[in-house]
Write a protein that holds these residues in place. Structure first.
Motif, PDB file in Angstrom:
ATOM      1  N   VAL A  10       0.838  -1.202   0.000  1.00 52.85           N
ATOM      2  CA  VAL A  10       0.000   0.000   0.000  1.00 52.85           C
ATOM      3  C   VAL A  10       0.876   1.258   0.000  1.00 52.85           C
ATOM      4  O   VAL A  10       1.842   1.362   0.753  1.00 52.85           O
ATOM      5  N   GLY A  11       0.541   2.200  -0.865  1.00 52.33           N
ATOM      6  CA  GLY A  11       1.191   3.500  -0.844  1.00 52.33           C
ATOM      7  C   GLY A  11       2.526   3.563  -1.545  1.00 52.33           C
ATOM      8  O   GLY A  11       3.230   4.572  -1.420  1.00 52.33           O
ATOM      9  N   LYS A  16       0.759  -1.686  -7.796  1.00 53.89           N
ATOM     10  CA  LYS A  16      -0.608  -2.179  -7.925  1.00 53.89           C
ATOM     11  C   LYS A  16      -0.706  -3.153  -9.085  1.00 53.89           C
ATOM     12  O   LYS A  16      -0.119  -2.944 -10.147  1.00 53.89           O
ATOM     13  N   GLN A  17      -1.454  -4.235  -8.889  1.00 55.02           N
ATOM     14  CA  GLN A  17      -1.601  -5.239  -9.930  1.00 55.02           C
ATOM     15  C   GLN A  17      -3.000  -5.192 -10.548  1.00 55.02           C
ATOM     16  O   GLN A  17      -3.948  -4.700  -9.942  1.00 55.02           O
ATOM     17  N   LYS A  18      -3.096  -5.719 -11.761  1.00 55.61           N
ATOM     18  CA  LYS A  18      -4.341  -5.634 -12.525  1.00 55.61           C
ATOM     19  C   LYS A  18      -4.792  -7.020 -12.971  1.00 55.61           C
ATOM     20  O   LYS A  18      -3.993  -7.931 -13.132  1.00 55.61           O
ATOM     21  N   THR A  19      -6.099  -7.129 -13.192  1.00 50.11           N
ATOM     22  CA  THR A  19      -6.661  -8.349 -13.761  1.00 50.11           C
ATOM     23  C   THR A  19      -7.734  -7.953 -14.767  1.00 50.11           C
ATOM     24  O   THR A  19      -7.864  -6.768 -15.108  1.00 50.11           O
ATOM     25  N   CYS A  20      -8.500  -8.915 -15.240  1.00 51.54           N
ATOM     26  CA  CYS A  20      -9.541  -8.610 -16.217  1.00 51.54           C
ATOM     27  C   CYS A  20     -10.662  -9.632 -16.106  1.00 51.54           C
ATOM     28  O   CYS A  20     -10.536 -10.655 -15.424  1.00 51.54           O
ATOM     29  N   ILE A  45       9.424  -6.230  -4.744  1.00 48.30           N
ATOM     30  CA  ILE A  45      10.619  -6.891  -4.221  1.00 48.30           C
ATOM     31  C   ILE A  45      11.723  -5.868  -3.946  1.00 48.30           C
ATOM     32  O   ILE A  45      12.406  -5.930  -2.913  1.00 48.30           O
ATOM     33  N   GLU A  46      11.883  -4.905  -4.842  1.00 43.78           N
ATOM     34  CA  GLU A  46      12.863  -3.835  -4.629  1.00 43.78           C
ATOM     35  C   GLU A  46      12.542  -3.058  -3.355  1.00 43.78           C
ATOM     36  O   GLU A  46      13.433  -2.791  -2.528  1.00 43.78           O
ATOM     37  N   PHE A  47      11.286  -2.692  -3.182  1.00 43.86           N
ATOM     38  CA  PHE A  47      10.873  -1.940  -2.001  1.00 43.86           C
ATOM     39  C   PHE A  47      11.125  -2.753  -0.736  1.00 43.86           C
ATOM     40  O   PHE A  47      11.692  -2.249   0.252  1.00 43.86           O
ATOM     41  N   ASN A  48      10.697  -4.010  -0.743  1.00 42.45           N
ATOM     42  CA  ASN A  48      10.864  -4.845   0.442  1.00 42.45           C
ATOM     43  C   ASN A  48      12.341  -5.035   0.789  1.00 42.45           C
ATOM     44  O   ASN A  48      12.731  -4.958   1.959  1.00 42.45           O
TER      45      ASN A  48
END
Length: 219
Positions: A10-11, A16-20, A45-48
């Motif tokens: 979050v933030g 953010k991931q997308k689907t359809c 992964i970079e952020f974590n």
């Protein structure tokens, strides 16, 4: 002690991931979504890694309709091999242990053969995803036992019977978790002994659905 979190960052921009919907799941649209979602996972992964977060549960939805071969016909593991390789390198660089948790409809002990067939297909997808990242067997697939169906002992037997039919790629990663409604840690440990599948203990689920109220997590 390592800390982590599941699925959603979050933030943080670009995560953010997308689907359809199935009606929009053309090959080109799915390919675009997969590329976008893998880019988002790389950013996560970079952020974590930069914030010393060493445990992360990857969302099951990164590859839309991955276990439905009639909808998603892409050879996504090979088509996006370079992205998977880059993400896998980051996971190893930052020493992050990743996992995945197939959802509530992935039920191995259902009396409905169609449900079981779809559950196995979903586990095959998850195992292939982790394999594509190049992560070792310490990256697990976490699964609940499933339903009770009015006959818990028989339902547990069905789980054991179906587990024995799974391929080794799934077995190498699958762990069974107690849940907050149906199966206690004692029952999960019983299944673990019968199958050889490791058990994972969720203390919050146990607080709601405990097998022994006289025992405490504090000692």
């Amino acid at each position: 002690m390592s800390i982590g979190y599941p699925c959603i960052t979050v933030g943080v921009e670009g995560t953010k991931q997308k689907t359809c919907r199935k009606s929009n799941a053309t090959g080109d649209h799915l390919a675009a979504l997969i590329k976008y979602n893998l880019d988002a996972l790389k950013n996560i992964i970079e952020f974590n890694g930069k914030h010393n977060i060493h445990l992360f549960r990857i969302s099951s939805d990164i590859i839309p309709f991955a276990s439905d071969k009639e909808v998603n016909t892409l050879d996504w593991s090979n088509q996006f091999a370079e992205q998977f390789k880059e993400i896998g390198k980051l996971i190893k660089k930052y020493e992050i242990r990743v996992s995945m948790h197939p959802g509530q409809y992935t039920v191995l002990n259902s009396p409905d053969e169609g449900v079981v067939k779809r559950a196995i297909a979903d586990l095959e997808y998850h195992a292939l995803f982790l394999d594509s990242l190049g992560v070792d067997a310490s990256s697990k697939l976490i699964l609940h036992v499933g339903g009770v169906y009015g006959e818990k002992e028989r339902a547990m037997d069905r789980f054991v019977e179906v587990y024995k039919t799974l391929n080794d790629r799934i077995k190498d990663r699958l762990v069974v978790e107690n849940d907050d409604r149906s199966y206690t840690i004692e029952e999960v440990l019983s299944i673990s002994e019968r199958t050889g599948a490791p058990a994972v203990y969720d203390n919050l689920h146990n607080a709601i659905n405990t097998s022994d109220p006289d025992k405490s997590d504090t000692y």
